[in-house]
Design a protein around this motif. Structure first.
Motif, mmCIF file in Angstrom:
data_model
loop_
_atom_site.group_PDB
_atom_site.id
_atom_site.type_symbol
_atom_site.label_atom_id
_atom_site.label_comp_id
_atom_site.label_asym_id
_atom_site.label_seq_id
_atom_site.Cartn_x
_atom_site.Cartn_y
_atom_site.Cartn_z
ATOM 1 N N GLY A 4 4.543 35.561 -70.001
ATOM 2 C CA GLY A 4 3.772 34.737 -70.784
ATOM 3 C C GLY A 4 2.430 34.318 -70.438
ATOM 4 O O GLY A 4 1.284 34.600 -71.121
ATOM 5 N N ASN A 5 2.282 34.182 -68.869
ATOM 6 C CA ASN A 5 1.077 33.917 -68.576
ATOM 7 C C ASN A 5 0.174 35.127 -68.485
ATOM 8 O O ASN A 5 -1.055 35.191 -68.709
ATOM 9 N N LEU A 6 0.880 36.371 -68.180
ATOM 10 C CA LEU A 6 -0.002 37.690 -68.240
ATOM 11 C C LEU A 6 -0.535 37.810 -69.726
ATOM 12 O O LEU A 6 -1.472 38.169 -69.802
ATOM 13 N N SER A 7 0.417 37.694 -70.589
ATOM 14 C CA SER A 7 -0.007 37.822 -72.191
ATOM 15 C C SER A 7 -1.121 37.056 -72.601
ATOM 16 O O SER A 7 -2.240 37.437 -73.017
ATOM 17 N N THR A 8 -1.285 35.591 -72.027
ATOM 18 C CA THR A 8 -2.273 34.803 -72.360
ATOM 19 C C THR A 8 -3.469 35.110 -71.743
ATOM 20 O O THR A 8 -4.725 35.245 -72.367
ATOM 21 N N HIS A 9 -3.626 35.412 -70.395
ATOM 22 C CA HIS A 9 -4.905 36.134 -69.754
ATOM 23 C C HIS A 9 -5.253 37.266 -70.291
ATOM 24 O O HIS A 9 -6.543 37.537 -70.530
ATOM 25 N N LEU A 10 -4.354 38.263 -70.855
ATOM 26 C CA LEU A 10 -4.791 39.648 -71.219
ATOM 27 C C LEU A 10 -5.501 39.279 -72.795
ATOM 28 O O LEU A 10 -6.536 39.752 -73.064
ATOM 29 N N LYS A 12 -7.064 36.539 -73.691
ATOM 30 C CA LYS A 12 -8.488 35.894 -73.504
ATOM 31 C C LYS A 12 -9.309 37.259 -73.170
ATOM 32 O O LYS A 12 -10.550 36.948 -73.443
ATOM 33 N N LEU A 13 -8.986 37.922 -72.267
ATOM 34 C CA LEU A 13 -9.789 38.978 -71.845
ATOM 35 C C LEU A 13 -10.062 39.976 -72.982
ATOM 36 O O LEU A 13 -11.109 40.528 -73.269
ATOM 37 N N GLU A 14 -9.110 40.177 -73.897
ATOM 38 C CA GLU A 14 -9.415 40.873 -75.104
ATOM 39 C C GLU A 14 -10.286 40.147 -76.234
ATOM 40 O O GLU A 14 -11.248 40.744 -76.768
ATOM 41 N N GLU A 15 -10.220 38.796 -76.167
ATOM 42 C CA GLU A 15 -11.048 38.266 -77.134
ATOM 43 C C GLU A 15 -12.537 38.089 -76.733
ATOM 44 O O GLU A 15 -13.429 38.392 -77.519
ATOM 45 N N VAL A 16 -12.770 38.397 -75.531
ATOM 46 C CA VAL A 16 -14.067 38.611 -74.966
ATOM 47 C C VAL A 16 -14.732 39.937 -75.023
ATOM 48 O O VAL A 16 -15.841 40.105 -74.421
ATOM 49 N N GLY A 17 -13.908 40.951 -75.150
ATOM 50 C CA GLY A 17 -14.180 42.236 -75.254
ATOM 51 C C GLY A 17 -14.119 42.868 -74.025
ATOM 52 O O GLY A 17 -14.595 43.976 -73.799
ATOM 53 N N TYR A 18 -13.369 42.491 -72.851
ATOM 54 C CA TYR A 18 -13.267 43.026 -71.608
ATOM 55 C C TYR A 18 -11.885 43.939 -71.546
ATOM 56 O O TYR A 18 -12.070 44.964 -70.461
ATOM 57 N N VAL A 19 -11.100 43.899 -72.197
ATOM 58 C CA VAL A 19 -10.024 44.983 -71.982
ATOM 59 C C VAL A 19 -9.578 45.088 -73.646
ATOM 60 O O VAL A 19 -9.859 44.687 -74.660
#
Length: 70
Positions: A4-10, A12-19
């Motif tokens: 769940g934590n990993l999913s949340t971090h990913l 957020k990174l996807e939202e800013v266009g990093y991944v």
């Protein structure tokens, strides 16, 4: 880190266009693939530069020098 934590971090990174995140199935098993985008590579390089600058003492020396001149 929990899934769940990993999913949340990913997310957020996807939202800013990093991944970029791709979800698929392989023999009925969910598979998630994550890759860095060009913006993510630039952000990571800037982060590494900042941490390297901090850890090699340059940041501390700059602060000491600034305090000496004030």
């Amino acid at each position: 880190m929990s899934p769940g934590n990993l999913s949340t971090h990913l997310r957020k990174l996807e939202e800013v266009g990093y991944v970029a995140v791709a979800k698929a199935f392989n023999d009925r098993t969910p598979v998630t693939t994550v890759s860095l985008t060009a913006a993510g590579r630039v952000a990571h390089a800037a982060y590494v530069d900042a941490v390297t600058h901090y850890l090699d003492g340059s940041a501390a020396q700059a602060l000491l020098h600034a305090e000496e001149t004030t």
